[in-house]
Structures are given as structure tokens and as C-alpha cells.
Design a protein around this motif. Structure first.
Motif, short mmCIF file in Angstrom:
data_model
loop_
_atom_site.label_atom_id
_atom_site.label_comp_id
_atom_site.label_asym_id
_atom_site.label_seq_id
_atom_site.Cartn_x
_atom_site.Cartn_y
_atom_site.Cartn_z
N SER A 134 0.83 -1.21 0.00
CA SER A 134 0.00 0.00 0.00
C SER A 134 0.86 1.26 0.00
O SER A 134 0.52 2.25 -0.65
CB SER A 134 -0.96 0.01 1.19
OG SER A 134 -0.23 0.13 2.40
N HIS A 162 2.18 1.70 -3.52
CA HIS A 162 1.09 2.14 -4.39
C HIS A 162 0.81 3.63 -4.18
O HIS A 162 0.63 4.38 -5.13
CB HIS A 162 -0.15 1.29 -4.13
CG HIS A 162 -1.31 1.65 -5.00
ND1 HIS A 162 -1.30 1.44 -6.35
CD2 HIS A 162 -2.51 2.22 -4.71
CE1 HIS A 162 -2.44 1.85 -6.87
NE2 HIS A 162 -3.20 2.33 -5.89
N GLU A 182 1.36 6.65 -6.91
CA GLU A 182 0.30 7.60 -7.28
C GLU A 182 0.76 9.02 -7.06
O GLU A 182 0.55 9.89 -7.90
CB GLU A 182 -0.96 7.32 -6.47
CG GLU A 182 -1.72 6.10 -6.93
CD GLU A 182 -2.96 5.86 -6.10
OE1 GLU A 182 -3.20 6.61 -5.13
OE2 GLU A 182 -3.70 4.92 -6.43
#
Length: 193
Positions: free
Chosen positions: A43, A46, A50
């Protein structure tokens, strides 16, 4: 043959089952910890991807790759007493975008004339020092920007917040004017004779 009593058989079995229960609980606990760590790493990667894509897209949109436009070498007589000294300079302009490069090419005769006039006002002592070259580069950037519609703000006698003292106590401008389509002036050759 010896017979074992039922109490003796019952005692070893609970000890084995307790060990198995503890080992199983430790294995399950380790799996939960490993799974949580893996989920956190994935996470965070990720989220970083982003954020990187968002900030990368914003920065690439706002600060496109510069365009470099080399000018022909220029030879200019300097303002030294006697007029015997001259400078040969190779200049490369770092421009904001290709549109600016096309505009500079369109105004090249005017720009070259302005640069030659600037350099002819300098003397060799001034241009031999780094500060003299840096000042010349700033003046050239302003001169190139004039035909493109850039008019620099008048330099005031009072110091602005974007000036800082150098080691020798002189004030020098640290930031560049963002409106000027010329990002920087690079010297590819600088010969004084």
C-alpha cells in the motif's frame, strides 16, 4: 508385560497437545505479522507511485524540458583603453520551449546586435572575473527577452527579498525572473585576447 495405568497415559498426551497448540499459535501469529507487513509495503508503494505520477505530471507540465539554442560565435572589441583587446564568445541560450526558440530565431539579427553592443561596453578586467561573466549572462538574457516582449523590472536601490549576501558581502540576485522566456545563458566558449 507391564501394563500402564490410565492416569499415566493421560499425562503425556496433554503435554504434547500444549506444545502443538503453542507452535501453531506462534506460526499463525507470524503469518499475520508477515501478511500485515506485506500489505503495508504494497500500500505504501502504491501510494508513492500515485503521488509520484501526480507530482511528476504536474512538474512536467509546468516545467517542460528546456530547449537549447546555440548562437554563432561572436568576436567583439572590448572597451579597454587603446581598443586592442577583444573577446570571442560562444553562447547557448536555454529557452523555455520550442515556440520561444522559433521567436528567437525570427528576431536573431536584432538579438545579435544587442548582444554585441552589450559586450562592446565591457572591459577585459571585468570579463576575466566570474562575477563579470555572470552579470553579462544576466544582461544577455534580458537583451534576448526584449524583442520577445519581456521587459525586466527596474532595479531598485533597495535590496529585495530575493537577494543574499555573498561571502565577500556583495548582494547578488538568487532567483531568476519566471516571466523571461530565456531560462539561462550558457557560455560554450570565452576567449579574451
Amino acid at each position: 508385560m507391564a501394563t500402564t495405568s490410565p492416569a499415566a497415559d493421560a499425562a503425556p498426551k496433554p503435554a504434547k497437545s500444549k506444545k502443538l497448540l503453542i507452535i501453531g499459535a506462534v506460526v499463525v501469529l507470524l503469518l499475520v505479522i508477515a501478511g500485515s507487513a506485506a500489505a503495508w509495503v504494497i500500500s505504501s508503494r502504491h501510494a508513492a507511485d500515485e503521488e509520484g505520477q501526480d507530482s511528476g505530471a504536474k512538474s512536467s507540465a509546468s516545467a517542460a524540458a528546456p530547449i537549447f539554442l546555440p548562437l554563432e560565435n561572436m568576436v567583439v572589441n572590448l572597451a579597454d583603453p587603446g581598443g586592442e583587446r577583444f573577446v570571442q564568445v560562444g553562447i547557448t541560450l536555454e529557452l523555455r520551449d520550442a515556440k520561444t526558440a522559433e521567436a528567437v530565431k525570427q528576431y536573431m539579427p536584432s538579438i545579435r546586435s544587442g548582444i554585441l553592443m552589450l559586450m562592446s561596453q565591457r572591459n577585459s578586467d571585468e570579463l576575466l572575473m566570474r562575477e563579470g561573466k555572470e552579470k553579462l549572462a544576466i544582461d544577455i538574457a534580458r537583451e534576448v527577452g526584449r524583442p520577445l516582449g519581456f521587459t525586466p523590472a527596474k532595479a531598485s536601490a533597495a535590496r529585495t527579498d530575493d537577494e543574499e549576501d555573498d561571502e565577500d558581502g556583495t548582494a547578488r540576485k538568487r532567483r531568476k525572473d519566471a516571466r523571461n522566456p530565456v531560462r539561462q545563458v550558457h557560455f560554450s566558449g570565452f576567449i579574451i585576447q
